[in-house]
Design a protein around this motif. Structure first.
Motif, short mmCIF file in Angstrom:
data_model
loop_
_atom_site.label_atom_id
_atom_site.label_comp_id
_atom_site.label_asym_id
_atom_site.label_seq_id
_atom_site.Cartn_x
_atom_site.Cartn_y
_atom_site.Cartn_z
N THR A 73 44.73 34.17 37.03
CA THR A 73 44.56 35.05 38.17
C THR A 73 43.07 35.31 38.38
O THR A 73 42.38 35.72 37.44
N VAL A 74 42.61 35.08 39.58
CA VAL A 74 41.21 35.30 39.95
C VAL A 74 41.18 36.44 40.95
O VAL A 74 41.82 36.38 41.99
N GLN A 75 40.44 37.47 40.63
CA GLN A 75 40.23 38.57 41.57
C GLN A 75 38.81 38.45 42.08
O GLN A 75 37.87 38.37 41.30
N GLN A 76 38.69 38.44 43.41
CA GLN A 76 37.37 38.21 43.99
C GLN A 76 37.32 38.77 45.40
O GLN A 76 38.35 39.13 45.98
N GLY A 77 36.11 38.80 45.94
CA GLY A 77 35.94 39.12 47.35
C GLY A 77 36.31 37.90 48.18
O GLY A 77 36.55 36.82 47.65
N PRO A 78 36.37 38.08 49.48
CA PRO A 78 36.76 36.98 50.37
C PRO A 78 35.83 35.76 50.23
O PRO A 78 34.62 35.90 50.11
N ARG A 79 36.44 34.59 50.21
CA ARG A 79 35.73 33.31 50.18
C ARG A 79 36.40 32.36 51.15
O ARG A 79 37.54 32.56 51.56
N LYS A 127 37.82 28.09 47.82
CA LYS A 127 39.02 28.38 47.03
C LYS A 127 39.71 27.09 46.58
O LYS A 127 40.19 27.00 45.45
N ARG A 128 39.73 26.08 47.43
CA ARG A 128 40.30 24.78 47.03
C ARG A 128 39.54 24.21 45.84
O ARG A 128 40.15 23.72 44.88
N GLN A 162 39.00 23.02 40.00
CA GLN A 162 38.21 23.05 38.76
C GLN A 162 38.93 23.83 37.65
O GLN A 162 38.87 23.42 36.48
N ILE A 163 39.57 24.93 37.99
CA ILE A 163 40.33 25.67 36.98
C ILE A 163 41.47 24.82 36.45
O ILE A 163 41.72 24.76 35.24
N GLU A 199 50.61 19.76 37.06
CA GLU A 199 51.72 20.38 37.76
C GLU A 199 52.19 21.68 37.10
O GLU A 199 52.90 22.47 37.72
N THR A 200 51.81 21.90 35.85
CA THR A 200 52.24 23.12 35.15
C THR A 200 51.26 24.28 35.32
O THR A 200 51.55 25.38 34.89
N VAL A 201 50.12 24.03 35.94
CA VAL A 201 49.08 25.05 36.06
C VAL A 201 49.23 25.77 37.40
O VAL A 201 49.36 25.14 38.45
N GLN A 202 49.19 27.09 37.34
CA GLN A 202 49.18 27.90 38.56
C GLN A 202 47.91 28.74 38.59
O GLN A 202 47.51 29.30 37.57
N VAL A 203 47.28 28.79 39.75
CA VAL A 203 46.10 29.62 39.95
C VAL A 203 46.41 30.56 41.10
O VAL A 203 46.75 30.12 42.20
N TRP A 204 46.33 31.84 40.83
CA TRP A 204 46.59 32.86 41.84
C TRP A 204 45.27 33.51 42.21
O TRP A 204 44.53 33.98 41.33
N ILE A 205 44.95 33.55 43.48
CA ILE A 205 43.72 34.18 43.96
C ILE A 205 44.08 35.46 44.67
O ILE A 205 44.85 35.45 45.63
N GLN A 206 43.53 36.55 44.18
CA GLN A 206 43.72 37.85 44.81
C GLN A 206 42.39 38.26 45.43
O GLN A 206 41.43 38.53 44.71
N GLU A 207 42.35 38.27 46.74
CA GLU A 207 41.11 38.64 47.42
C GLU A 207 41.13 40.13 47.75
O GLU A 207 42.12 40.67 48.25
N VAL A 208 40.02 40.76 47.47
CA VAL A 208 39.86 42.19 47.73
C VAL A 208 38.81 42.34 48.82
O VAL A 208 37.70 41.81 48.69
N PRO A 209 39.13 43.04 49.90
CA PRO A 209 38.13 43.24 50.96
C PRO A 209 36.90 43.95 50.41
O PRO A 209 36.98 44.77 49.49
N THR A 210 35.75 43.65 50.98
CA THR A 210 34.49 44.23 50.48
C THR A 210 34.44 45.74 50.62
O THR A 210 33.65 46.39 49.93
N ASP A 211 35.29 46.32 51.47
CA ASP A 211 35.31 47.78 51.57
C ASP A 211 36.29 48.42 50.59
O ASP A 211 36.53 49.61 50.64
N SER A 212 36.83 47.60 49.67
CA SER A 212 37.80 48.11 48.69
C SER A 212 37.33 47.98 47.26
O SER A 212 38.12 48.13 46.34
#
Length: 67
Positions: A12-18, A23-24, A29-30, A43-56
């Motif tokens: 799980t990656v938590q980040q600001g908007p990109r 993101k691809r 790379q992960i 095929e067994t690897v999952q990457v979840w990107i959670q974007e947090v707005p810059t005002d949050s």
């Protein structure tokens, strides 16, 4: 030690908007790193990107949107 192919790593990656292009590349790379380190199929690897707005979110006492 026998490895179980049913174990699915989730990163799980938590980040600001990109951009979608960045993101691809991040997901690729992960995934490659886990395939190399764990010797598992991509095929067994999952990457979840959670974007947090810059005002949050903020750092060093400053809201990121204000930087």
């Amino acid at each position: 030690m026998r490895q179980r192919s049913s174990v699915m790593p989730i990163v799980t990656v938590q980040q600001g908007p990109r951009s979608v292009e960045l993101k691809r590349e991040l997901v690729r790379q992960i995934t490659d790193a886990l395939v190399d380190a764990y010797r598992i199929p991509a095929e067994t690897v999952q990457v979840w990107i959670q974007e947090v707005p810059t005002d949050s979110w903020g750092a060093a006492g400053t809201l990121t949107a204000d930087k």
